[in-house]
Design an enzyme around this catalytic site. Structure first.
Site, PDB file in Angstrom:
ATOM      1  N   ASP A  36       0.849  -1.192   0.000  1.00  0.00           N
ATOM      2  CA  ASP A  36       0.000   0.000   0.000  1.00  0.00           C
ATOM      3  C   ASP A  36       0.884   1.242   0.000  1.00  0.00           C
ATOM      4  OD1 ASP A  36      -3.259   0.178   0.776  1.00  0.00           O
ATOM      5  OD2 ASP A  36      -2.148   2.061   1.003  1.00  0.00           O
ATOM      6  N   ASP A  62       4.134   3.256  -4.050  1.00  0.00           N
ATOM      7  CA  ASP A  62       3.099   3.829  -4.912  1.00  0.00           C
ATOM      8  C   ASP A  62       2.953   2.958  -6.167  1.00  0.00           C
ATOM      9  OD1 ASP A  62       1.530   5.252  -6.652  1.00  0.00           O
ATOM     10  OD2 ASP A  62       2.639   7.145  -6.446  1.00  0.00           O
ATOM     11  N   ASN A  89      -5.757  -5.488  -5.967  1.00  0.00           N
ATOM     12  CA  ASN A  89      -6.951  -4.916  -5.347  1.00  0.00           C
ATOM     13  C   ASN A  89      -6.913  -3.387  -5.268  1.00  0.00           C
ATOM     14  OD1 ASN A  89      -9.250  -4.815  -3.153  1.00  0.00           O
ATOM     15  ND2 ASN A  89      -7.461  -3.869  -2.203  1.00  0.00           N
ATOM     16  N   TYR A 156     -13.143   5.313 -14.502  1.00  0.00           N
ATOM     17  CA  TYR A 156     -13.264   4.108 -13.668  1.00  0.00           C
ATOM     18  C   TYR A 156     -13.927   2.989 -14.476  1.00  0.00           C
ATOM     19  CZ  TYR A 156     -14.146   1.518  -9.266  1.00  0.00           C
ATOM     20  OH  TYR A 156     -14.184   0.602  -8.257  1.00  0.00           O
ATOM     21  N   LYS A 160     -12.029  -0.538 -15.248  1.00  0.00           N
ATOM     22  CA  LYS A 160     -12.527  -1.830 -14.762  1.00  0.00           C
ATOM     23  C   LYS A 160     -12.929  -2.745 -15.930  1.00  0.00           C
ATOM     24  CE  LYS A 160     -11.973  -1.011 -10.309  1.00  0.00           C
ATOM     25  NZ  LYS A 160     -10.905  -1.689  -9.555  1.00  0.00           N
TER      26      LYS A 160
HETATM   27  N1  LIG Z   1     -15.916  -0.576  -1.852  1.00  0.00           N
HETATM   28  C1  LIG Z   1     -16.648  -0.775  -2.926  1.00  0.00           C
HETATM   29  O1  LIG Z   1     -17.859  -0.540  -2.903  1.00  0.00           O
HETATM   30  C2  LIG Z   1     -16.035  -1.254  -4.212  1.00  0.00           C
HETATM   31  C3  LIG Z   1     -16.899  -1.597  -5.258  1.00  0.00           C
HETATM   32  C4  LIG Z   1     -16.376  -2.069  -6.439  1.00  0.00           C
HETATM   33  C5  LIG Z   1     -15.018  -2.202  -6.585  1.00  0.00           C
HETATM   34  N2  LIG Z   1     -14.181  -1.854  -5.568  1.00  0.00           N
HETATM   35  C6  LIG Z   1     -12.752  -2.012  -5.799  1.00  0.00           C
HETATM   36  O2  LIG Z   1     -12.176  -2.669  -4.692  1.00  0.00           O
HETATM   37  C7  LIG Z   1     -10.809  -2.282  -4.565  1.00  0.00           C
HETATM   38  C8  LIG Z   1     -10.521  -1.890  -3.130  1.00  0.00           C
HETATM   39  O3  LIG Z   1     -11.297  -0.753  -2.814  1.00  0.00           O
HETATM   40  P1  LIG Z   1     -11.761  -0.368  -1.332  1.00  0.00           P
HETATM   41  O4  LIG Z   1     -13.220  -0.201  -1.384  1.00  0.00           O
HETATM   42  O5  LIG Z   1     -11.164  -1.293  -0.367  1.00  0.00           O
HETATM   43  O6  LIG Z   1     -11.107   1.100  -1.251  1.00  0.00           O
HETATM   44  P2  LIG Z   1     -10.232   1.777  -0.126  1.00  0.00           P
HETATM   45  O7  LIG Z   1     -10.098   3.198  -0.565  1.00  0.00           O
HETATM   46  O8  LIG Z   1     -10.799   1.487   1.226  1.00  0.00           O
HETATM   47  O9  LIG Z   1      -8.829   1.024  -0.228  1.00  0.00           O
HETATM   48  C9  LIG Z   1      -7.976   1.186  -1.329  1.00  0.00           C
HETATM   49  C10 LIG Z   1      -6.555   1.021  -0.864  1.00  0.00           C
HETATM   50  O10 LIG Z   1      -5.699   1.185  -2.012  1.00  0.00           O
HETATM   51  C11 LIG Z   1      -4.608   2.004  -1.633  1.00  0.00           C
HETATM   52  N3  LIG Z   1      -4.057   2.723  -2.779  1.00  0.00           N
HETATM   53  C12 LIG Z   1      -4.670   3.669  -3.530  1.00  0.00           C
HETATM   54  N4  LIG Z   1      -3.816   4.164  -4.446  1.00  0.00           N
HETATM   55  C13 LIG Z   1      -2.634   3.512  -4.272  1.00  0.00           C
HETATM   56  C14 LIG Z   1      -1.376   3.594  -4.907  1.00  0.00           C
HETATM   57  N5  LIG Z   1      -1.124   4.462  -5.900  1.00  0.00           N
HETATM   58  N6  LIG Z   1      -0.391   2.774  -4.474  1.00  0.00           N
HETATM   59  C15 LIG Z   1      -0.600   1.909  -3.457  1.00  0.00           C
HETATM   60  N7  LIG Z   1      -1.771   1.814  -2.807  1.00  0.00           N
HETATM   61  C16 LIG Z   1      -2.781   2.599  -3.209  1.00  0.00           C
HETATM   62  C17 LIG Z   1      -5.180   2.970  -0.602  1.00  0.00           C
HETATM   63  O11 LIG Z   1      -4.171   3.554   0.216  1.00  0.00           O
HETATM   64  C18 LIG Z   1      -6.149   2.085   0.167  1.00  0.00           C
HETATM   65  O12 LIG Z   1      -5.525   1.477   1.282  1.00  0.00           O
HETATM   66  C19 LIG Z   1     -10.586  -1.160  -5.593  1.00  0.00           C
HETATM   67  O13 LIG Z   1      -9.971  -1.680  -6.747  1.00  0.00           O
HETATM   68  C20 LIG Z   1     -11.988  -0.698  -5.896  1.00  0.00           C
HETATM   69  O14 LIG Z   1     -12.082  -0.125  -7.175  1.00  0.00           O
HETATM   70  C21 LIG Z   1     -14.661  -1.379  -4.380  1.00  0.00           C
END
Ligand SMILES: NC(=O)c1ccc[n+]([C@@H]2O[C@H](COP(=O)([O-])OP(=O)(O)OC[C@H]3O[C@@H](n4cnc5c(N)ncnc54)[C@H](O)[C@@H]3O)[C@@H](O)[C@H]2O)c1
Length: 255
Positions: A36, A62, A89, A156, A160
């Site tokens: 992360d 990053d 993820n 987005y 995806k």
């Molecule tokens: N929560 C939802 O409703 C949902 C729905 C569909 C898809 N998703 C997908 O699930 C995945 C996880 O999302 P989430 O809901 O846990 O979001 P979140 O924002 O809680 O977690 C995302 C994590 O990714 C990290 N991150 C972001 N940019 C980064 C980078 N450049 N380098 C390293 N780390 C980075 C962030 O620090 C964070 O810890 C994503 O791909 C998101 O698109 C989530």
């Protein structure tokens, strides 16, 4: 203990779905490399994993940078001698911008993390996994936005859809190497990403949260709902499944 002795990378493990998935892999005995950009969140995750059968090994970086995607795989292979599972993820969402409101900065930022990073990590991972007798497993976290047109902004949606295409192509191309590659497509799950969604869009928070203002009435899911699907796909129970997309959305996109 399906993952005892397995080497697993989970990206975006600092929060939300990634943190839950990393902890659940560790609870099943895996050596997890948790990646992360948020170093403090990784330290906290490591504390939460105390006492679990497996270990959380933090890797801060990053993922919009090529070298971080490649170095995290080198790190896992150096530590554990192999890479069994890669879970892409990490993701960022934008704010429902249609193409007319899109900035170049947003396009670059969202595509780099959500699509380009998995390209870099998967390219390196298949090179490692192809040389392993047991092959390997890739699970990519897309979204229902990767299957539908109007559930998020254009970037987005593109990212995806692209991730799903890249996953299916990889599954097909690496059948003979014993590498499986599948996709989980969440709907609305209770994490920080949902909190950032705007209230004022017809496709925004009111609809995503269900209940009042929603025409679907579905409930938001929990991170565990995604983690359990990811681990199923990464396990031997799913040995006949590759190139598939699994929607986990409580019925959100079923209309
Ligand atoms: N929560 C939802 O409703 C949902 C729905 C569909 C898809 N998703 C997908 O699930 C995945 C996880 O999302 P989430 O809901 O846990 O979001 P979140 O924002 O809680 O977690 C995302 C994590 O990714 C990290 N991150 C972001 N940019 C980064 C980078 N450049 N380098 C390293 N780390 C980075 C962030 O620090 C964070 O810890 C994503 O791909 C998101 O698109 C989530």
């Amino acid at each position: 203990m399906r993952f005892e002795g397995k080497s697993v990378i989970v990206t975006g493990a600092g929060g939300g779905l990634g943190a839950q998935t990393a902890l659940d892999f560790a609870a099943e005995g895996a050596d997890v490399v948790a990646v992360d950009i948020n170093e403090a969140a990784l330290a906290e995750l490591q504390d939460r994993a105390a006492g679990l059968a497996g270990k959380i090994n933090p890797y801060a970086g990053d993922l919009s940078l090529q070298e971080v995607n490649e170095a995290m795989i080198d790190f896992a292979v150096k530590q554990f001698g192999k890479l069994d599972v890669l879970v892409n993820n990490a993701g960022v969402a934008g704010r429902f911008e249609p193409i007319g409101e899109l900035t170049n900065e947003l396009w670059d930022r969202v595509l780099k993390v959500n699509l380009q990073a998995p390209m870099f990590s998967m390219r390196k991972a298949v090179q490692v996994m192809s040389g392993q007798p047991q092959g390997g497993n890739i699970v990519n976290i897309a979204s229902v936005c990767g299957l539908r047109a109007g559930l998020s902004g254009v970037t987005y949606t593109v990212a995806k859809h692209g991730l799903i295409g890249m996953s299916k192509n990889t599954a097909y191309m690496y059948l003979k190497e014993g590498i499986r590659c599948n996709v989980v497509a969440p709907g609305g799950i209770k994490t920080a990403i949902i909190e950032d969604y705007p209230d004022d869009s017809p496709f925004g928070k009111a609809r995503i949260q269900g209940g009042a203002g929603s025409d679907t009435g579905f409930e938001l899911g929990e991170p565990e709902d995604i983690s359990s699907m990811v681990r199923y796909l990464a396990s031997d129970e799913a040995k006949h499944i590759t190139g598939s997309v699994f929607v986990v959305d409580g019925g959100f996109s079923s209309y």
